[in-house]
Scaffold this active site. Sequence first.
Site, PDB file in Angstrom:
ATOM      1  N   GLU A   1       0.838  -1.206   0.000  1.00 34.08           N
ATOM      2  CA  GLU A   1       0.000   0.000   0.000  1.00 34.08           C
ATOM      3  C   GLU A   1       0.872   1.255   0.000  1.00 34.08           C
ATOM      4  OE1 GLU A   1      -0.112  -2.649   1.853  1.00 34.08           O
ATOM      5  OE2 GLU A   1      -2.043  -2.986   2.824  1.00 34.08           O
TER       6      GLU A   1
ATOM      7  N   CYS B   1      -2.547  -3.899   6.956  1.00 36.16           N
ATOM      8  CA  CYS B   1      -2.170  -4.157   8.351  1.00 36.16           C
ATOM      9  C   CYS B   1      -2.505  -2.955   9.220  1.00 36.16           C
ATOM     10  CB  CYS B   1      -0.694  -4.504   8.448  1.00 36.16           C
ATOM     11  SG  CYS B   1       0.389  -3.123   8.080  1.00 36.16           S
TER      12      CYS B   1
ATOM     13  N   ARG C   1      11.787 -22.576  -9.543  1.00 36.44           N
ATOM     14  CA  ARG C   1      12.959 -22.218  -8.719  1.00 36.44           C
ATOM     15  C   ARG C   1      12.914 -20.737  -8.361  1.00 36.44           C
ATOM     16  NH1 ARG C   1      18.216 -25.532 -11.198  1.00 36.44           N
ATOM     17  NH2 ARG C   1      17.340 -27.615 -10.843  1.00 36.44           N
TER      18      ARG C   1
ATOM     19  N   LEU D   1      21.967 -26.878  -9.678  1.00 39.51           N
ATOM     20  CA  LEU D   1      20.777 -26.530  -8.888  1.00 39.51           C
ATOM     21  C   LEU D   1      20.576 -25.024  -8.751  1.00 39.51           C
ATOM     22  CD1 LEU D   1      20.912 -29.078  -5.914  1.00 39.51           C
ATOM     23  CD2 LEU D   1      19.778 -29.354  -8.124  1.00 39.51           C
TER      24      LEU D   1
HETATM   25  C1  AOF Z   1       0.034  -5.141   4.456  1.00 34.13           C
HETATM   26  N1  AOF Z   1       0.679  -4.930   3.294  1.00 34.13           N
HETATM   27  O1  AOF Z   1       2.319  -5.362   1.866  1.00 34.13           O
HETATM   28  C2  AOF Z   1       2.156  -6.736   3.750  1.00 34.13           C
HETATM   29  C3  AOF Z   1       1.430  -7.002   4.934  1.00 34.13           C
HETATM   30  O2  AOF Z   1       6.913  -6.550  10.047  1.00 34.13           O
HETATM   31  P1  AOF Z   1       6.037  -5.851   9.060  1.00 34.13           P
HETATM   32  O3  AOF Z   1       5.711  -4.432   9.461  1.00 34.13           O
HETATM   33  O4  AOF Z   1       6.552  -5.923   7.659  1.00 34.13           O
HETATM   34  O5  AOF Z   1       4.622  -6.614   9.070  1.00 34.13           O
HETATM   35  C4  AOF Z   1       4.511  -7.911   8.572  1.00 34.13           C
HETATM   36  C5  AOF Z   1       3.082  -8.365   8.659  1.00 34.13           C
HETATM   37  O6  AOF Z   1       2.243  -7.441   7.946  1.00 34.13           O
HETATM   38  C6  AOF Z   1       2.843  -9.719   8.014  1.00 34.13           C
HETATM   39  O7  AOF Z   1       2.993 -10.780   8.949  1.00 34.13           O
HETATM   40  C7  AOF Z   1       1.405  -9.591   7.531  1.00 34.13           C
HETATM   41  O8  AOF Z   1       0.488  -9.792   8.580  1.00 34.13           O
HETATM   42  C8  AOF Z   1       1.349  -8.142   7.120  1.00 34.13           C
HETATM   43  N2  AOF Z   1       1.802  -8.012   5.723  1.00 34.13           N
HETATM   44  N3  AOF Z   1       0.358  -6.209   5.233  1.00 34.13           N
HETATM   45  O9  AOF Z   1      -0.856  -4.369   4.831  1.00 34.13           O
HETATM   46  C9  AOF Z   1       1.730  -5.648   2.911  1.00 34.13           C
HETATM   47  N4  AOF Z   1       3.238  -7.471   3.394  1.00 34.13           N
HETATM   48 ZN    ZN Z   2       0.957  -3.025   5.969  1.00 30.62          ZN
END
Ligand code: AOF
Ligand code: ZN
Length: 375
Positions: free
Chosen positions: A78, A104, A212, A232
């Site tokens: 985002e 998140c 891979r 590999l």
């Molecule tokens: C999102 N957008 O692109 C991703 C999310 O340690 P951090 O801050 O990178 O948080 C990792 C967690 O955030 C991951 O375990 C998952 O729950 C979420 N990933 N969320 O809004 C993103 N990669």
């Molecule tokens: Zn996020």
Amino acid sequence: MSDLELTAEVAWALATGGPWPDPADLDGDARFMALALREGLNGVGLASPNPPVGCVLVRAGLVIGSGVHTRAGDPHGEVMALRDAEARGEDPKGSTAFVTLEPCCHHGRTGPCTLALIQAGVARVVVGVRDPNPRVDGGGLAILRSHGVVVEEGVLGEACARFHAPFFKHIRTGLPWVTLKLALGSDGSLGPAGQTTQVTPPEVQRLAHALRRASEALVVGRHTIEVDDPQLTDRWPAPTAPHRSFARVVMDETGLVPPTARVWAPVAGQPVFRAVTNEPTPLRGVEDLHLPPEGRGCSLRHLLYELAAMGVGRVLVEGGGTLAGGFLSQGLVDEFHRFQSDLPACGPELILPIPTTWCLQASARWSTGRWEVWR
Ligand code: AOF
Ligand code: ZN
């Protein structure tokens, strides 16, 4: 089931869990979510253990920014899309964000995406699938709604859930996603024991290399090294990010593979490991992974936890038959790519121990020049 010509694009789609919805076939929200998924594909093999979330920002039917999460610790999809809009001189205020995974709402290695979207004035957020991370799990949607953002959930939900399945498995079990790839002859054989056999047509080898590139680790048994002497390595032709790491793992419990094997030669960004159960003579440039013995080999579950601890989210197992049987019989395989040639391999038929807890995700077969996929 679909019937596809195996171009590089199709190979990458299959290796990342596709085929994926084509934006050209869709309209409305689904079309932009298909574009967000397409963004997400650029993060596969790079972002683990985080999900490669794709995001597009849309205003008046036009994409004004897009982004993907490509590295744990770096900004999320985002935020990358918001930065892209800014770089293009676009104002995201009042726009709609299409995101493959729920934004998140926690402070992890980076700040909450919900806050970034709210502060940028995004008016509507369309989400593919909820984030099962207990620190998010619906909380991101609730926070957006409480700030007056219109939230839609489940657009291309099945495809987004399939795309993020490796992350879901990791967050629920701590284990990486395991893909098994086997190339079999029309007689269901891997070929005569101890002999190199090549029944896979070159265009299908393309999928082998895409698999891979989509993985962060490759595991093979000792016999594969002794028979084929492979490197590999990941040789997928598209450029990748400098931080990508591709771990090559040889199951060589008692250290029988000679130091002259090509696999031990150092390759930048592609470290090589030897999975051992005792203390064989060390090899220069090769790290030993000490694993508890199990049966005639070592604990494969333990190996997977070791790989997860290194940040590996996707593991590719390329055989041979004994190793494939070990992973299958313990229910450790999530996805199976079966390359079935229309030429015989002229060896004993491989009887695969498919367990009752079998969680087959994909099975693909090469025949009559077409690639078929069942899901
Ligand atoms: C999102 N957008 O692109 C991703 C999310 O340690 P951090 O801050 O990178 O948080 C990792 C967690 O955030 C991951 O375990 C998952 O729950 C979420 N990933 N969320 O809004 C993103 N990669
Ligand atoms: Zn996020």
